[in-house]
Design an enzyme around this catalytic site. Sequence first.
Site, PDB file in Angstrom:
ATOM      1  N   CYS A  77       0.715  -1.397  -0.004  1.00  0.00           N
ATOM      2  CA  CYS A  77       0.059   0.134   0.050  1.00  0.00           C
ATOM      3  C   CYS A  77       0.802   1.235  -0.075  1.00  0.00           C
ATOM      4  O   CYS A  77       0.813   2.016  -0.928  1.00  0.00           O
ATOM      5  CB  CYS A  77      -1.094   0.011   1.219  1.00  0.00           C
ATOM      6  SG  CYS A  77      -1.948  -1.454   1.339  1.00  0.00           S
ATOM      7  N   HIS A 133      -2.963   7.381   4.046  1.00  0.00           N
ATOM      8  CA  HIS A 133      -1.847   6.399   4.279  1.00  0.00           C
ATOM      9  C   HIS A 133      -0.335   7.058   3.948  1.00  0.00           C
ATOM     10  O   HIS A 133       0.581   6.374   3.281  1.00  0.00           O
ATOM     11  CB  HIS A 133      -1.981   4.983   3.515  1.00  0.00           C
ATOM     12  CG  HIS A 133      -1.297   3.858   4.287  1.00  0.00           C
ATOM     13  ND1 HIS A 133      -1.188   2.749   3.576  1.00  0.00           N
ATOM     14  CD2 HIS A 133      -0.740   3.866   5.501  1.00  0.00           C
ATOM     15  CE1 HIS A 133      -0.258   2.207   4.497  1.00  0.00           C
ATOM     16  NE2 HIS A 133      -0.106   2.677   5.680  1.00  0.00           N
TER      17      HIS A 133
HETATM   18 CA    CA Z   1      -2.931  -2.183  -0.789  1.00  0.00          CA
END
Ligand code: CA
Length: 480
Positions: A77, A133
């Site tokens: 990610c 994130h």
């Molecule tokens: Ca991901």
Amino acid sequence: MKNHAIKILVALSFFSVAPVFASQGERPNILMIVTDDHGYADVGYHGLDDDVKTPALDALANEGVIFTSGYVAHPFCGPSRTALLTGRYPHKIGAQFNLPVDGSTVGIDTSETFISKALQQAGYHTGAIGKWHLGEESPYQPNNRGFDEFFGFLGGGHKYFPEQYRPQYERAKAMGITRFNDYITPLVRNDKEVQEKEYLTDAFTREAVDFIDRAGNEEAQPFFLYLAYNAPHVPLEAKEEDLALFSHIKDKKRRTYLAMVYAVDRGVKRIVQTLKDSGQFDNTLIVFVSDNGGKLKWGAKNAPLREGKGSAREGGHRVPMFFHWPKGLKEARHYDAPVSTLDFYPTFLALADAKTPAGKLLDGKNVFPHILDNTSARPGESLFVLRHRRGFHDVSVRRDQWKAVRTTTTDGWKLYNVAQDRAETKDLSDQYPHILADMVKDAGHWAWSNQPPKWFHIHKEGDEWRDANMPRFGEAFQLQ
Ligand code: CA
């Protein structure tokens, strides 16, 4: 009259092959839809699994340009999203690990200008919805990275049902806890907490519809919307009405995962309708991409690609990816040359007629002219994926039809012709040793100019980097 008709024909034929990014009013809106851990086989238009149900995505993909060799810059990610928004390999800026778990105080270096900032400065109205994130503290938050508007959560994941996560959060708060698990924290609109009531995927769709609707009233100003659904990332939580469509699937994880993917697709259907109703559909570039491959043990499928999330095999970083833009990409087709999410930044800049920010380094290319004339944007040039592991690392190099790969599960370097053998079944390293040697050398050069990580996701990774000699270079870039 005849002359006039010829002039119109000439003009039409010109526009059918040339990108339309001249004057202010013609610049496209850019809607980037990102899914999370969405497998290569888990979009209907790839035709790899009959259980997958994504009619809205299929309709867009089949009218647009499908990238059959679309890659992310990292197989998980945070670093993948870093590449999406900075246009840089995460390794070049010390961002090759996920941010520290549970309340990080660090983020992507503020000297890196995000694409959102560049587009904002070029006059775009910019919005981010969904998973961030990329840093939770103020300097790293979306509003300080070029997004006029933000709605979503700042961490790496989130639960889906407010009736479940809200009481968990309230209980933790009542106990005096001040650092909350990312997955249960309230959503925020810009820097203010909101009391969300809807299933998370539906909430993000609602916000996207609202953003697009409002943008339709601002004809002179194009928009950039970064819509980062966290579905179908775990926790596997789906609505009953979506699950009902997959009741024939026995495996509960697979059933739930596909229902979550379908919830995204329901959202895309509403978004497309909003674009059409507001007269913006024809001049909106819709970019669809997953941030990394699907995680097999969480119900995803990448087959025939090998392995999945986290891997340097194709299943880890070759992802569902397409462009749809009626006004600028008139011909529906597949584009098979390698494309990277690193290419999005320079491509969007060109389409927006925007300048590269001063001093900004970019690792990708404007692929748009190459998509139009169906040529490779990087003949003879390599794309890299590198994941640091304990005492070793997984690394892959894609150049033209070739892929060189070495992972903890392979015995030395392997070479595949992934244009013909995307499943990486036939090792050709003995037949083409010079090609392999050259690609390995290329990867070694690339890796030597990487930066050390600025953070680690968990302490153990930091210990391994320092004490157990987690190598950046070493034997990985020697053939034997
Ligand atoms: Ca991901």
